[in-house]
Every structure is written in C-alpha cells, then in structure tokens.
Enzyme design. Structure first.
Site, PDB file in Angstrom:
ATOM      1  N   ASN A  75       0.794  -1.228   0.000  1.00  0.00           N
ATOM      2  CA  ASN A  75       0.000   0.000   0.000  1.00  0.00           C
ATOM      3  C   ASN A  75       0.830   1.284   0.000  1.00  0.00           C
ATOM      4  O   ASN A  75       0.330   2.354   0.311  1.00  0.00           O
ATOM      5  CB  ASN A  75      -0.954   0.016   1.199  1.00  0.00           C
ATOM      6  CG  ASN A  75      -1.802  -1.233   1.262  1.00  0.00           C
ATOM      7  OD1 ASN A  75      -1.705  -2.000   2.195  1.00  0.00           O
ATOM      8  ND2 ASN A  75      -2.594  -1.448   0.226  1.00  0.00           N
ATOM      9  N   ILE A  83       1.341   6.919   0.745  1.00  0.00           N
ATOM     10  CA  ILE A  83       0.649   5.836   1.442  1.00  0.00           C
ATOM     11  C   ILE A  83      -0.814   5.787   1.021  1.00  0.00           C
ATOM     12  O   ILE A  83      -1.482   6.822   0.959  1.00  0.00           O
ATOM     13  CB  ILE A  83       0.708   6.045   2.973  1.00  0.00           C
ATOM     14  CG1 ILE A  83       2.157   6.173   3.446  1.00  0.00           C
ATOM     15  CG2 ILE A  83       0.004   4.902   3.717  1.00  0.00           C
ATOM     16  CD1 ILE A  83       2.296   6.687   4.858  1.00  0.00           C
ATOM     17  N   CYS A  84      -1.314   4.572   0.739  1.00  0.00           N
ATOM     18  CA  CYS A  84      -2.738   4.447   0.449  1.00  0.00           C
ATOM     19  C   CYS A  84      -3.422   3.856   1.681  1.00  0.00           C
ATOM     20  O   CYS A  84      -3.283   2.683   1.985  1.00  0.00           O
ATOM     21  CB  CYS A  84      -2.965   3.548  -0.756  1.00  0.00           C
ATOM     22  SG  CYS A  84      -4.704   3.379  -1.145  1.00  0.00           S
ATOM     23  N   LEU A  85      -4.123   4.690   2.403  1.00  0.00           N
ATOM     24  CA  LEU A  85      -4.795   4.239   3.616  1.00  0.00           C
ATOM     25  C   LEU A  85      -6.109   5.007   3.702  1.00  0.00           C
ATOM     26  O   LEU A  85      -6.121   6.231   3.562  1.00  0.00           O
ATOM     27  CB  LEU A  85      -3.892   4.526   4.828  1.00  0.00           C
ATOM     28  CG  LEU A  85      -4.425   4.153   6.219  1.00  0.00           C
ATOM     29  CD1 LEU A  85      -4.670   2.648   6.308  1.00  0.00           C
ATOM     30  CD2 LEU A  85      -3.447   4.577   7.304  1.00  0.00           C
ATOM     31  N   SER A 116      -5.908  -2.204  -2.424  1.00  0.00           N
ATOM     32  CA  SER A 116      -5.506  -0.901  -2.958  1.00  0.00           C
ATOM     33  C   SER A 116      -3.993  -0.817  -3.109  1.00  0.00           C
ATOM     34  O   SER A 116      -3.331  -0.098  -2.381  1.00  0.00           O
ATOM     35  CB  SER A 116      -6.006   0.211  -2.036  1.00  0.00           C
ATOM     36  OG  SER A 116      -5.637  -0.077  -0.702  1.00  0.00           O
TER      37      SER A 116
END
Lengths: 146, 319
Positions: A75, A83-85, A116
């Site tokens: 991620n 960052i994909c959060l 993701s």
C-alpha cells in the site's frame, strides 16, 4: 491551530512515542519514527514518516509519507513514499488525531491490504496469495537499502 | 463534556445560579446522539463527503441545535442536515477535480486535441455556486445574456442541490409564504421569514429573530427579488446540455468498462470497483470536456486509456 497545540502537549506528555514537530515553533510539519512490528519482515527496521498539516486540519486529514524508496509495502508507492490508507483519504474523521494516524500506519505494516496496491510488484504476489514470496521480496528490498 | 472535533470543552448550563456566562450552542446528531459544538460539526459537514457521524459513522438524519440561555429554558430545534450543506462541498469537490486534472500524467491528456488551455477554465460547478453566493453583486448587471445564464443556474441549483431551501423547515416554499428570501450575509444560509420568527419565539428570544441559526450573524431579506420569481421558468437549456453531455460520456465509459467485467474477462472486478472506476473515469472525461460534448475528443480512446490506468492501479498489469 489551538487544536494542534493541544495535541502537541498530549503527545509530549507521553515518552514512548516518537512523534514530534520538525521545529518547535512550527506545528505544521511533523516527523514520526515507527518500528517494524515483530513477526513481520519489517522487524528490526525503523521507518521515518513525514507529516504535513493542511490549513483545514482537522477537517482535512494530515498528509503523511514515508521517505522515498524506503518502504516496500503493497500500500505504499516505493518511489515516492505515498501511502494508500482509507483514513488518510475519504474515511478521515475530524475526531482522529496525529497519534491515531501514526498508529494506523504502524498497523498497516502488519496488515497489508491487497485491495488498494500502490506497489504493483508486491500487489501481484499478494493477490496470488504467495506470502513467502511477498515477505522475501520485502526483506530483499530492506536488505538492499542497508 | 468535550467537543471531539476541537478538543475544547463544551460549556453548557448546569445550574440556575450561573449568570453572565456565555454558553455554547451544541449540535446533537440524530439518531446517534453524539454532541459537538454546532460550529465544529457544521464546518465538518462542509468538508465531508457524506453525513456520517465523525465518532461512530452512523449516517445522521438530522441534528438538534441545543441552545443554553441565561434563563432556565432549553429548547431543541431540529435541523434537517441534508438541506444546505452542499455548497461548500461542491466547491471543494470542484477544486479537487481541478487539481487532479492538473497533475494527471501527460500521456493521458496528450491525445486530446484542444485549441484552448483547459486548465485555465474555472470549474463550472464552482462558478455556478459563486454566482449564487454573490447573488446581490449581480443585481447591478442586467444584460440579457447574464439573466438567461442566471436563470439556468438557479433552476439547476434548486433542482439538483436544494441550496435555496430554508435551513429551518428544509422546504423551498411555505403556503402563501413565498421563497426562502432571507439570507445570512455571513454564511449564505437561507431562511423563510416566518420560520425565523417561529424559531426565535420557540427559543425565547423573539427580539433576535433576524439572527442566522447557524452563525448568529444578521440575516437580511434579499432585495430586488427577481431571481426568485424566475424559478418556474422553463428555460433549462444549460442544465439539459450538461446532463446530456454527462449521459453521452458515461455511455462511452460503460462500454469500455463492460469489456472488463463479468465472466469471460481476465479481470475480476467487484461491483464496487466497477462503480468506482466508472465514476473516476467519467469525472475525468467530464472535466476534460468542459461540460460540452467535444467532437474533437476520441472518447472511446480516452476512456480506454483511463480505464486501463485505473486497472493497473488495482494490480491488473497484463490487460
């Protein structure tokens, strides 16, 4: 801004947390150190997070990044550290704070999310369910940095 | 009690002995009963993309404003959350779309044959809302073209976004009472005069009936009320044009996206992913088109490129 000052005081009162403003007179840029969780390929490594606070905070989420080319994670964009959060984007709530954000990112290290991916190489391994290969590749990346 | 948004205490009345104390106005979300400073929660609503409670994520159906006055009196006024929270949201969304567009990879936009620079165009939705926000500035300008444009804008606003609805009753008209033509000059909230009167008497401060219930600034009747009489005008060309453009673009996107959905495809998208890609790609094409179906754009090609880009992000690198 008074909310950030309050957060600063709370964080300062706890000594086990490595989260601090880059300079004491500017609460808009913070740095955090997180430790690789045990029983993950990140164990034994420390990672630096760069946090920048938008003017609209806490109605807008803080912007958080790893150092570029430092975090091999499904991620995280390896090149940029992005960052994909979910809570850093659409799922942000103004009742969250910096501490919660950093802790969530720490949790992301032990709970990667295949839905993701920002790291395609790792995303494919994870999608195929090959945990051994995933972990090895992460270790290889980390080893290479040393 | 503390407001979880600003982490400041919420000062409410606790005994009849207290005097000269200023109490906070509390916004209580229903059905979850979580309380915030009313300013804090309303500000969040102008940023949020949904009406979920920041604490428990229950979708809020309404909010009670709880006032605490010097008297013993406490009165709850229900506010329908769905009315009037859209303006800030739409502007935010438009700004976001503009900045996304500017940072799009060059390769994706390179194939668009455009004579004008698309990034210089101000976002249409924002422009529409700016117009409504500055409505009295426009009263000086009566050129035919502008009037026509305003009519379209107002109609579409009323129809699609409910922004002209009274924030107390949530309706746009009251029997024999006309339009919500009282406006707060601070936050642009709209009210019916009669609603302001009845709210003020309910909460026991009839002498301050002109105050906006949200920011406590003075509301005023909008003068030269021409723009509220044109509501029934059938001139909705602008809106029709926008809608038909949207429809045409979406057809292209769906056509492309369907190739990657369902059995027989190497890609296994969930319904949610399908919807999300559909939205992202349509929006991107839509903003590229400036609300007009551009014959110079090869929509199938653009849609395909963008769909593939989204699929790559999901890890399907081989498609």
């Amino acid at each position: 801004m008074s909310r950030l000052i309050k957060e600063y005081k709370t964080i300062n009162a706890q000594d086990d947390i490595l989260l601090f403003p880059e300079t004491a007179d500017n609460l808009n840029n913070w740095t955090a150190m997180i430790t690789g969780p045990p029983n993950t390929p990140y164990e034994g490594h420390d990672f630096k997070l760069y946090i920048s606070i938008p003017d609209a905070y806490p109605n807008s989420p803080p912007m958080v990044k790893f150092h570029r080319e430092a975090m091999p994670h499904v991620n995280v964009n390896y090149e940029t550290g992005e960052i994909c959060l979910d809570i850093l984007k659409g799922e942000w709530s103004p009742v969250y704070n910096l501490l919660y954000t950093v802790q969530s990112i720490e949790r992301l290290l032990s709970e990667p999310n295949a839905d993701s991916p920002l790291n395609l190489e790792l995303g494919i391994l994870m999608r195929e369910g090959d945990k051994t290969a995933y972990d090895s590749l992460v270790r290889y990346y980390l080893q290479r940095q040393k | 009690m503390e407001c979880s948004i600003c982490i400041e205490p919420i000062i409410i009345k606790s005994s009849t002995q207290e005097k000269d104390q200023i109490y906070d106005t509390v916004g209580e979300l229903l059905p979850c009963h979580h309380k915030f400073h009313s300013d804090c929660i309303r500000k969040w609503h102008s940023f949020a993309t949904d009406l979920k409670c920041p604490i428990c994520r229950t979708v809020s159906l309404s909010m009670s404003l709880i006032y605490n006055y010097k008297m013993w009196y406490e009165k709850r006024v229900d506010i329908d959350l769905n009315k009037g929270f859209l303006v800030g949201n739409i502007i935010e969304y438009d700004n976001m779309m503009t900045s996304t567009r500017e940072t799009e990879p060059d390769a994706l936009v390179a194939h668009v044959v455009m004579t004008e620079d698309i990034t210089n165009e101000s976002p249409v939705l924002s422009r529409m809302f700016q117009t409504i926000l500055n409505i009295d500035d426009m009263n000086d300008d009566d050129s035919e073209k502008d009037v026509e444009e305003e009519e379209g804008i107002l109609d579409s606003l009323r129809e699609e976004h409910n922004t002209l609805l009274c924030r107390i009753c949530g309706d746009d008209t009251v029997e024999n009472n006309g339009d919500a033509d009282h406006r707060c000059y601070n936050c642009n909230a709209r009210y019916h005069e009669s609603c302001l009167h009845s709210t003020a008497s309910e909460i026991g401060e009839s002498d301050t009936w002109q105050q906006c219930i949200e920011c406590r600034s003075l509301t005023q009747r909008i003068k030269g009320n021409r723009r509220f009489r044109i509501v029934n005008n059938t001139n909705t060309d602008e809106l029709d044009k926008i809608r038909s453009t949207k429809r045409k673009i979406q057809e292209h996107v769906r056509k492309i996206l369907k190739q990657y959905y369902g059995t027989g495809s190497s890609v296994h998208l969930t319904g949610e992913q399908f919807t999300k890609i559909n939205q992202t790609v349509s929006r991107s094409l839509y903003s590229m088109s400036r609300n007009e179906y551009q014959t110079k754009i090869d929509y199938d090609y653009q849609a395909k490129q963008k769909v593939l880009h989204e699929l790559h992000k999901l890890g399907y690198t081989s498609v």
